[in-house]
Motif scaffolding. Structure first.
Motif, short mmCIF file in Angstrom:
data_model
loop_
_atom_site.label_atom_id
_atom_site.label_comp_id
_atom_site.label_asym_id
_atom_site.label_seq_id
_atom_site.Cartn_x
_atom_site.Cartn_y
_atom_site.Cartn_z
N ILE A 125 -30.74 13.74 -1.20
CA ILE A 125 -29.61 12.98 -1.75
C ILE A 125 -29.85 12.65 -3.22
O ILE A 125 -28.93 12.74 -4.05
CB ILE A 125 -29.40 11.69 -0.92
N TYR A 126 -31.07 12.28 -3.55
CA TYR A 126 -31.39 12.00 -4.96
C TYR A 126 -31.21 13.25 -5.82
O TYR A 126 -30.64 13.17 -6.93
CB TYR A 126 -32.83 11.49 -5.05
N THR A 127 -31.63 14.40 -5.33
CA THR A 127 -31.48 15.65 -6.08
C THR A 127 -30.01 16.02 -6.23
O THR A 127 -29.58 16.47 -7.30
CB THR A 127 -32.24 16.78 -5.38
N ALA A 128 -29.23 15.84 -5.17
CA ALA A 128 -27.80 16.17 -5.23
C ALA A 128 -27.08 15.27 -6.22
O ALA A 128 -26.24 15.74 -7.01
CB ALA A 128 -27.19 16.04 -3.84
N GLN A 129 -27.37 13.97 -6.21
CA GLN A 129 -26.74 13.06 -7.16
C GLN A 129 -27.11 13.41 -8.60
O GLN A 129 -26.25 13.44 -9.49
CB GLN A 129 -27.17 11.62 -6.86
N SER A 130 -28.36 13.69 -8.83
CA SER A 130 -28.80 14.04 -10.18
C SER A 130 -28.19 15.36 -10.63
O SER A 130 -27.86 15.53 -11.80
CB SER A 130 -30.33 14.13 -10.22
N THR A 131 -28.02 16.31 -9.71
CA THR A 131 -27.44 17.61 -10.06
C THR A 131 -25.99 17.47 -10.46
O THR A 131 -25.54 18.07 -11.46
CB THR A 131 -27.58 18.58 -8.88
N LEU A 132 -25.23 16.69 -9.72
CA LEU A 132 -23.79 16.57 -9.98
C LEU A 132 -23.50 15.69 -11.19
O LEU A 132 -22.55 15.94 -11.94
CB LEU A 132 -23.08 16.01 -8.75
N LYS A 133 -24.30 14.66 -11.40
CA LYS A 133 -24.03 13.72 -12.49
C LYS A 133 -24.74 14.11 -13.78
O LYS A 133 -24.42 13.57 -14.84
CB LYS A 133 -24.43 12.31 -12.08
N GLY A 134 -25.71 14.99 -13.70
CA GLY A 134 -26.39 15.43 -14.91
C GLY A 134 -27.49 14.53 -15.38
O GLY A 134 -28.06 14.76 -16.45
N PHE A 135 -27.81 13.50 -14.64
CA PHE A 135 -28.92 12.61 -15.00
C PHE A 135 -29.49 12.01 -13.73
O PHE A 135 -28.85 12.01 -12.68
CB PHE A 135 -28.46 11.51 -15.97
N GLU A 136 -30.70 11.48 -13.85
CA GLU A 136 -31.38 10.92 -12.69
C GLU A 136 -30.78 9.56 -12.34
O GLU A 136 -30.66 8.70 -13.20
CB GLU A 136 -32.88 10.79 -12.99
N GLU A 137 -30.43 9.40 -11.09
CA GLU A 137 -29.81 8.15 -10.65
C GLU A 137 -30.29 7.80 -9.25
O GLU A 137 -30.26 8.64 -8.35
CB GLU A 137 -28.28 8.27 -10.66
N TRP A 138 -30.72 6.57 -9.08
CA TRP A 138 -31.16 6.05 -7.79
C TRP A 138 -30.93 4.55 -7.79
O TRP A 138 -31.66 3.81 -8.43
CB TRP A 138 -32.62 6.40 -7.54
N SER A 139 -29.91 4.11 -7.10
CA SER A 139 -29.50 2.71 -7.16
C SER A 139 -30.45 1.83 -6.36
O SER A 139 -31.26 2.30 -5.56
CB SER A 139 -28.08 2.56 -6.63
N ARG A 140 -30.29 0.52 -6.60
CA ARG A 140 -31.09 -0.46 -5.86
C ARG A 140 -30.74 -0.44 -4.37
O ARG A 140 -31.60 -0.64 -3.51
CB ARG A 140 -30.83 -1.85 -6.46
N THR A 141 -29.47 -0.19 -4.06
CA THR A 141 -29.05 -0.11 -2.66
C THR A 141 -29.71 1.07 -1.95
O THR A 141 -30.18 0.94 -0.82
CB THR A 141 -27.53 0.02 -2.58
N CYS A 142 -29.75 2.22 -2.62
CA CYS A 142 -30.41 3.39 -2.03
C CYS A 142 -31.90 3.13 -1.82
O CYS A 142 -32.47 3.51 -0.78
CB CYS A 142 -30.21 4.61 -2.92
N GLU A 143 -32.51 2.50 -2.80
CA GLU A 143 -33.94 2.21 -2.67
C GLU A 143 -34.21 1.25 -1.52
O GLU A 143 -35.23 1.37 -0.81
CB GLU A 143 -34.46 1.63 -3.98
N PHE A 144 -33.30 0.30 -1.32
CA PHE A 144 -33.50 -0.70 -0.26
C PHE A 144 -33.38 -0.06 1.12
O PHE A 144 -34.23 -0.29 2.00
CB PHE A 144 -32.47 -1.81 -0.42
#
Length: 431
Positions: A358-377
């Motif tokens: 999921i982290y790789t897919a989000q980063s691929t589509l948005k073009g930057f690394e993204e991992w929210s606090r909710t995902c981390e929790f």
């Protein structure tokens, strides 16, 4: 000494408006026409009160106001007050009456003037104290504003969304104990993992053969239109069996794969494919008896333990935490299925594979690394813990359309899966 004539009745006539006396001429027989004022005053002061004299009453308060001259209100002073002029006022009026404080407000303009060159001027103590207090108030307000801003930023950063609030009325979402379920999955996922080097104990097969088998089973799964859970459970049963049962012959490896799919279908599917269909899809390489015998062997070897968490179980929960759309979901499943084929990805737990996909897919589509606090929790993984696995996934995505094992790429290159395999890989995540 004779008494004064002024105290005798009839001697002093009424007052003339011009200030004279009517009929006030002295008796010529007395031989004295005018007397000194000092004598008159003495006689007036020393004489007894005449009975006809009228005593003056004190003026009433109303009369006093009438007789007082009404003064115009004081004109507000608009003179600019410098520090020197303020010091002079303070020296002349050291104490201010309370009545003055109640007077009308006066417009005062304070102007700072440069000190004289001689430097003899000294500010009063109250001016110094006032300036010090104002400076301290400004400093404290600045600190409070910074603290409040920091607190707001921390609250924004630490805010975790309740992803189950919208499903409280849905009995199938089991909101009351969904967290307990996934805590149980996290504790038991290690039981579904296999040693990443178990192929060393297999003398007749290797990881390349395993990859060919898994790639073929993905195509079979897609052709039979089975549930996604069936695919992940099939691969898990194969790895667990090969890790425990050594000396599997090369020609029996496809039989292990077909039998594992049969067991997974019996556990997950409503409509289970018949044995003859599985024999037909394997080009009749095995008989019905061989399939049923291998089914017994695998079930006994695994002790009928088929209820273990797979990456699919965590994918559903983590995608909900990421508030993902269809593009992120399809790309995430495409990436995680690429990992099923690769033997080297067995070193990661199912939950870590799901979170990294999921982290790789989000980063691929948005073009930057993204991992929210909710995902981390909800995943239990920080961005740093996912980075290593994510970089390998980006490499698998980059090589998906090349080589011989392209079953996953062709599966996700259809309209049913939104042509997810055509998405350009995240170049910034490549090693």
């Amino acid at each position: 000494m004779g008494g004064s004539d002024e105290n005798r009745h009839g001697v002093i006539g009424p007052m003339n408006p011009q200030g004279g006396l009517r009929g006030g001429k002295a008796n010529p027989a007395n031989g004295q026409t005018r007397r000194a004022l000092s004598n008159i005053n003495k006689n007036i002061i020393g004489a007894p009160v005449y009975p006809c004299a009228v005593n003056k009453r004190p003026l009433s308060e109303k009369n006093v106001m009438c007789h007082k001259k009404i003064l115009p209100p004081p004109v507000p002073v608009h003179r600019p007050i410098t520090r020197k002029f303020a010091a002079q006022l303070a020296e002349n009026n050291p104490q201010t009456k309370k009545e003055e404080t109640k007077s009308e407000p006066v417009d005062i303009i304070i102007i700072d003037v440069e000190e004289e060159e001689d430097g003899d001027f000294n500010e009063p103590m109250f001016v110094q104290h006032t300036e010090a207090m104002l400076d301290e108030i400004d400093r404290m307000e600045g600190i409070e504003m910074e603290d409040s801003n920091d607190t707001e930023e921390e609250e924004e950063e630490e805010a975790v969304m309740d992803i189950d609030s919208c499903d409280k009325k849905n009995p199938l979402a089991v909101v009351d104990y969904i967290d307990d379920i996934y805590d149980f999955y996290k504790k038991n996922e290690c039981r579904s993992c296999v040693p990443p080097n178990y192929m060393e104990n297999q003398p007749d097969i290797n990881e390349r053969m395993r990859g060919i088998l898994v790639d073929w089973l993905i195509e079979v799964h897609y052709k039979f239109e089975l549930l996604e859970e069936t695919l992940y459970l099939t691969i898990n049963l194969i790895d667990r069996f090969l890790a425990v049962h050594h000396h599997v012959a090369r020609k029996k490896l496809q039989l292990v794969g077909v039998t594992a799919m049969l067991l997974a279908c019996k556990y997950e599917e409503v409509s289970v494919p018949v044995v003859d269909d599985l024999i037909l899809i394997s080009d009749k390489a095995y008989t019905r008896r061989e399939v049923l015998d291998m089914e017994k062997l695998m079930a006994n070897t695994l002790q009928f333990n088929f209820c273990l968490p797979t990456p699919y179980v965590f994918m559903r929960r983590f995608l909900k935490a990421a508030q993902s759309d269809q593009k992120v979901e399809l790309l995430s499943f495409f990436i995680v299925e690429l990992c099923l084929v690769k033997y080297e990805m067995l070193q990661y737990t199912p939950s870590q594979l799901a979170a990294s996909a999921i982290y790789t897919a989000q980063s691929t589509l948005k073009g930057f690394e993204e991992w929210s606090r909710t995902c981390e929790f909800y995943t239990g993984y920080s961005e740093e813990k996912l980075m290593e696995c994510s970089r390998k996934m980006a490499g698998l995505h980059h090589e998906a359309g090349t080589g011989k094992l392209t079953g996953v790429y062709r599966k996700y290159n259809t309209s049913k899966f939104g042509y997810a395999s055509r998405t350009e890989p995240a170049g910034f995540l490549l090693l």
